[in-house]
Design an enzyme around this catalytic site. Structure first.
Site, PDB file in Angstrom:
ATOM      1  N   ARG A  67      13.493   6.178  30.903  1.00  0.00           N
ATOM      2  CA  ARG A  67      12.386   5.380  30.314  1.00  0.00           C
ATOM      3  C   ARG A  67      11.217   5.170  31.300  1.00  0.00           C
ATOM      4  O   ARG A  67      10.473   4.190  31.208  1.00  0.00           O
ATOM      5  CB  ARG A  67      12.874   4.006  29.827  1.00  0.00           C
ATOM      6  CG  ARG A  67      13.871   4.073  28.690  1.00  0.00           C
ATOM      7  CD  ARG A  67      13.255   4.644  27.415  1.00  0.00           C
ATOM      8  NE  ARG A  67      14.179   4.585  26.312  1.00  0.00           N
ATOM      9  CZ  ARG A  67      15.088   5.524  26.009  1.00  0.00           C
ATOM     10  NH1 ARG A  67      15.173   6.629  26.747  1.00  0.00           N
ATOM     11  NH2 ARG A  67      15.879   5.378  24.974  1.00  0.00           N
TER      12      ARG A  67
ATOM     13  N   GLU B 164      11.335  -2.908  26.802  1.00  0.00           N
ATOM     14  CA  GLU B 164      10.911  -1.516  26.749  1.00  0.00           C
ATOM     15  C   GLU B 164       9.448  -1.374  26.285  1.00  0.00           C
ATOM     16  O   GLU B 164       8.715  -0.561  26.841  1.00  0.00           O
ATOM     17  CB  GLU B 164      11.854  -0.745  25.815  1.00  0.00           C
ATOM     18  CG  GLU B 164      11.783   0.741  25.992  1.00  0.00           C
ATOM     19  CD  GLU B 164      12.799   1.478  25.133  1.00  0.00           C
ATOM     20  OE1 GLU B 164      14.008   1.333  25.378  1.00  0.00           O
ATOM     21  OE2 GLU B 164      12.370   2.199  24.227  1.00  0.00           O
TER      22      GLU B 164
ATOM     23  N   SER C 242      13.946  -0.083  20.079  1.00  0.00           N
ATOM     24  CA  SER C 242      14.785  -0.897  20.974  1.00  0.00           C
ATOM     25  C   SER C 242      13.868  -1.775  21.828  1.00  0.00           C
ATOM     26  O   SER C 242      12.941  -1.270  22.446  1.00  0.00           O
ATOM     27  CB  SER C 242      15.609   0.002  21.896  1.00  0.00           C
ATOM     28  OG  SER C 242      16.458   0.801  21.126  1.00  0.00           O
TER      29      SER C 242
END
Ligand SMILES: Cc1cc2nc3c(=O)[nH]c(=O)nc-3n(C[C@H](O)[C@H](O)[C@H](O)COP(=O)(O)OP(=O)(O)OC[C@H]3O[C@@H](n4cnc5c(N)ncnc54)[C@H](O)[C@@H]3O)c2cc1C
Length: 348
Positions: free
Chosen positions: A164, A338, A241
């Site tokens: 990520r 995120e 998410s």
């Protein structure tokens, strides 16, 4: 290219929250991108680059400067020995690009089917799902470097890809504007069936699935978790998410497991352990379907904070803070969000 004023941003995001852009332009060419950057600089407007708006929480005040919406289009392809090089403009829809690759029987991104957003947004957080990350197949990223005003090609190794993460969302955040991305794919290659859900989906089959079947399977699995955008389904009015899966050393993981019980976990390439943030959230007391007025948790996925309708960015931040605090108190783990927070005075 026309500069507009006070353009509502909420409809341009998947969360459907946030205030307006003070100024807004849509770039359809690299020249447009240049011109917008030059205008923002000369007028002293802070610049925000918008892709598909699928990984954003935009503040209720909106953005005080220029929002540059990337709408560059076009896909090119060339054979390079055993590889197929597909090169897509940053404004192309990511999932349509995956469909394009699969239709050409090119393997490498089939497990990334159904992720919303643009091609240009994909390298920013090195999108990943079901056992693949875009960094597995990205060859290079064509960018406008706003520090030098030059266009350059960053090779995969220069892009700082990790879970990520890339240089685009870490040490060089805001410096590069992604214009095109080049992927090296494998014509006739086998799909990657490594992830439990996919193995289960195809369990009992004697012949291996095709790329197209894998794409369909990934989309079906995502649909069952509200991780595929379906208009009108409030369980996917989200940024996907909301928290990253924490990555721990083996020692820290064993300590946590001894205290907390059987947490779903996956080994990482570099010998660490990634644990399921969704499990932490649920076991800290935030079940699927939880409602907090206009915000809540998806009925189908414990990691997705959702806008049930009429939520503000402040509502989302309040629920995020509550979850983070409870997970910290219960498990001693600081969850990292995120999505990107845009237009907040302080990073929430
Ligand atoms: C239902 C749902 C499911 C999701 N599932 C996944 C998943 O499985 N895996 C995963 O990794 N992510 C997932 N996401 C998150 C999101 O889809 C990805 O991060 C996506 O790549 C974001 O792309 P975007 O074009 O929408 O970027 P935006 O949300 O518009 O922007 C995100 C960030 O990228 C920057 N950016 C965007 N385009 C450019 C550009 N051309 N140049 C420079 N910077 C740029 C923005 O400035 C911002 O900082 C999901 C989101 C939703 C809503």
């Amino acid at each position: 290219m026309r500069t507009q004023q006070q353009v509502p941003l909420a409809p341009l995001t998947t969360f459907k929250v946030g205030g307006p852009a003070r100024y807004f332009v849509e770039a359809r060419s690299e020249e447009d991108v240049y011109a917008a950057v030059a205008e923002a600089r000369s007028r002293g407007w802070p610049l925000f680059v918008l892709g598909g708006g699928s990984n954003l929480v935009i503040s209720d005040a909106g953005w005080p400067g220029l929002v540059l919406k990337i709408a560059l289009a076009g896909i090119g392809e060339q054979r390079d020995g055993p590889r197929m090089l597909l090169d897509a403009a940053a404004g192309e829809d990511w999932d349509s690009f995956v469909a394009y690759a699969v239709a050409r029987d090119c393997a490498g991104i089939e497990c990334l089917s159904g992720i919303p957003g643009t091609v240009g947004g994909a390298p920013v957080q090195n999108v990943g799902a079901y056992g693949q990350e875009v960094s597995d197949t990205i060859l290079s990223v064509r960018v406008l470097d706003t520090a030098s005003d030059k266009i350059c090609e960053l090779q995969n190794a220069d892009s700082g890809f990790a879970y990520r993460t890339s240089i685009f969302n870490s040490r060089a955040r805001g410096r590069y504007i992604v214009l095109r991305v080049m992927f090296a794919l494998v014509p006739g290659g086998a799909p990657r069936i490594e992830y439990g859900d996919l193995k289960h989906h195809f369990g009992g089959r004697s012949n291996p699935p095709t790329l197209a079947e894998t794409r369909d399977a990934v989309r079906a699995i995502r649909l069952s978790k509200a991780m595929l955008i379906v208009p009108g389904d409030d369980d996917c009015r989200s940024a996907g998410s909301f928290f990253k899966n924490p990555v721990l050393t083996c020692e820290k993981f064993e300590q946590l497991r001894a205290r907390a019980g059987p947490i779903p976990n996956f080994p990482t390439k570099d010998g660490l352990v990634k644990i399921a943030a969704a499990w932490l959230v649920e076991h800290a007391g935030f079940p699927k379907g939880l409602a907090r007025g206009p915000v809540g948790i998806s009925r189908k996925h414990a990691l997705a904070i959702v806008n049930r309708g009429g939520a503000t960015a402040a509502d989302i931040v309040a629920l995020k803070n509550e979850i983070q605090q409870r997970v910290l108190d219960t498990f001693g783990i600081q969850l990292q969000p995120e999505p990107v927070f845009v237009g907040f005075d302080q990073q929430p």
